[in-house]
Write an enzyme that holds these catalytic residues in place. Structure first.
Site, PDB file in Angstrom:
ATOM      1  N   SER A 248       3.744   6.391   5.636  1.00  0.00           N
ATOM      2  CA  SER A 248       3.818   6.534   4.183  1.00  0.00           C
ATOM      3  C   SER A 248       5.246   6.761   3.763  1.00  0.00           C
ATOM      4  CB  SER A 248       2.949   7.704   3.741  1.00  0.00           C
ATOM      5  OG  SER A 248       3.640   8.906   4.001  1.00  0.00           O
ATOM      6  N   LYS A 249       5.469   6.587   2.476  1.00  0.00           N
ATOM      7  CA  LYS A 249       6.816   6.773   1.943  1.00  0.00           C
ATOM      8  C   LYS A 249       7.299   8.181   2.225  1.00  0.00           C
ATOM      9  CE  LYS A 249       5.979   3.512  -1.664  1.00  0.00           C
ATOM     10  NZ  LYS A 249       6.154   3.023  -2.982  1.00  0.00           N
ATOM     11  N   ARG A 250       6.321   9.067   2.370  1.00  0.00           N
ATOM     12  CA  ARG A 250       6.708  10.461   2.574  1.00  0.00           C
ATOM     13  C   ARG A 250       7.174  10.735   3.996  1.00  0.00           C
ATOM     14  NH1 ARG A 250       2.241  10.744  -0.356  1.00  0.00           N
ATOM     15  NH2 ARG A 250       2.630  11.011  -2.577  1.00  0.00           N
TER      16      ARG A 250
END
Ligand code: GLU
Length: 480
Positions: A248-250
């Protein structure tokens, strides 16, 4: 028909690995077919806009060699390429779609919409405004009542399409919702803008993440309502962090610039990313951009997710580093020496010669050179070596002989230093290997070093080598 693909990122933050892979596959597909690759910025969601994100997209594409033929700042016949600059276009087409029966005005307020929950708590709009009389709609629009434009999705029937990777995808219209196409501020949603733009920009193949697989039938209904032919679709498998979690982008590290900052080469990152969901027929791994272009084909794209494996990317980066032109290596390595304990000391070029084949990524440099400044108090027991018949006493003899010969060397460089070692061994009646082993330990205090004794002495220079040798002789004398 000329192939035209596009990369359509939303400027919402980092350029993470998944985004970059979408851009890359879209680019490779177009280039392989001799077609065109377009960049379009999808910035209609003002709430998610992140300052500087657009520049980051440009920078990343440039650094990774993924060069658009058309796009913001590049130009082209189908501009503008930034969606917020195309607002009036979407509105015009949305009005047309209303006339065609594919969409309708909706005046329902938030409270009403929120009340429309089914037994599972899901919201689904009930098409209430679809049945408003035409005159009423016109009156309310004239009066400036807040409204949106919604897609009019058939209440029954299946919509089907062929995805070039995933095959036939069919969705029951009953499972779809009359999504908003134009928001109350007049901005389009992604659901509408992607269709209008892909059509007006002449996109023949849409490459995007598999999360769009099931919403694509909705978009196809818009194409159909306009009487347009939809593009072909190439949905890409997810990139996974591990067997069960999507990257994920996180997941902080998985973005291009962070990898560059860690000492990866852009071409190695691109090469690695190309393999995240695609493989050529012969399973080749190290491929330049031009090889990727030549070999890329949709057949090689897998349906299942691939795990992002940083150690593998590091290994691949190592292949690039080891083959690098020495001059180029020096350009990259300099800033890492500057960050290390040897900053401003010794000759970086000499380190380059030793480290080029020993690192995979540049950020390994500081730890690889650290030993050279750790020299100081070390344990003389380190001089024991069975095969060389070394022990502290033998080392002392070797060091004394080596010191005398090294002192006489005028041009202090690896070859002449090694000759000095040979003479020292002869003088003392011992093996040259013992001399080298002893000197290496004596001047670095480390048993494992990236080069041998002569290379270490050469890097340190004559004065420092003799100083460290004297220090070690003293240490040995005191211990015996
Ligand atoms: N703006 C969308 C995204 O960033 C693009 C999806 C598409 O390529 O159609 O996910």
């Amino acid at each position: 028909m000329k192939v035209r693909t596009r990369f359509a990122p939303s400027p919402t933050g980092f350029m993470h690995i998944g985004n970059l892979r979408t851009a890359l596959y879209s680019f490779l597909f177009a280039r392989h077919a001799g077609g065109e690759f377009i960049l379009r910025i999808e910035d209609t969601d003002e709430k998610r806009y992140v300052e500087g994100a657009v520049e980051l997209i440009y920078r990343t594409l440039k650094a990774s060699g993924i060069t658009p033929d058309e796009g913001p700042g590049i130009g082209g016949e189908h501009g503008p390429y930034i969606q917020s600059e195309r607002k009036s276009i979407y509105l015009e087409y949305a009005e047309k779609l209303v006339e065609l029966g594919g969409a309708y005005y909706c005046f329902c307020d938030k409270a009403r919409i929120e009340s429309l929950t089914d037994e599972n708590g899901n919201h689904k709009y009930d098409k209430h405004c679809l049945s408003l009389p035409k005159e009423e709609v016109e009156r309310r629009l004239k009066a400036g009542e807040p409204h949106v434009i919604r897609q009019n999705i058939p209440t029954s029937g299946m919509t089907e399409y062929e995805d070039m990777v995933y095959g036939t995808i069919s969705v029951d219209s009953a499972d779809l919702e009359d999504n908003i196409l134009i928001k109350s501020d007049g901005m389009p949603t992604y659901n509408f803008a992607n269709v209008i733009d892909d059509h007006l920009m002449g996109i023949t193949h849409v490459t995007r993440g598999s999360e769009y697989l099931s919403s694509t039938p909705k978009y196809n209904l818009i194409y159909a309502a306009f009487g347009w032919t939809p593009p072909k679709y190439i949905h890409l498998p997810p990139i996974m962090k591990d067997a069960t979690h999507k990257l994920s982008k996180r997941y902080g590290d998985a973005n291009f610039e962070d990898f560059i900052a860690k000492g990866y080469l852009p071409e190695a990152i691109v090469n690695y990313i190309a393999l995240l969901g695609w493989s050529p027929k012969d399973d080749a791994e190290k491929m330049s951009m031009s090889e990727l272009i030549e070999r890329f084909s949709v057949d090689g794209i897998s349906k299942s997710g691939s795990i992002f494996d940083e150690p593998k990317m590091k290994w691949l980066n190592g292949l690039y580093v080891h083959e690098m032109d020495p001059e180029k290596f020096s350009e990259y390595s300099a800033k890492w020496y500057d960050k290390s304990v040897i900053a401003g000391k010794y000759d970086y070029k000499k380190w380059d010669a030793l480290l080029k084949s020993r690192i995979d990524i540049f950020s390994e440099i500081p730890e690889k050179v650290e030993f050279i400044e750790n020299f100081g108090a070390y344990d003389v027991e380190m001089y024991r070596h069975k095969k060389l018949k070394a022990d502290p006493a033998a080392a002392l003899t070797a060091l004394k002989a080596a010191r005398a010969e090294m002192e006489r060397v005028e041009k202090f460089e690896p070859e002449s230093i090694n000759e000095a070692f040979a003479r020292a061994a002869e003088n003392a009646g011992i093996k040259k290997g013992l001399v080298q082993w002893s000197v290496r330990l004596a001047v670095t205090g480390a048993a494992v070093t990236p080069g041998g004794a002569a290379e270490m002495a050469d890097i340190l220079g004559k004065e420092e080598t003799l100083r460290r040798t004297d220090f070690s002789i003293k240490l040995l004398e005191e211990s015996l």
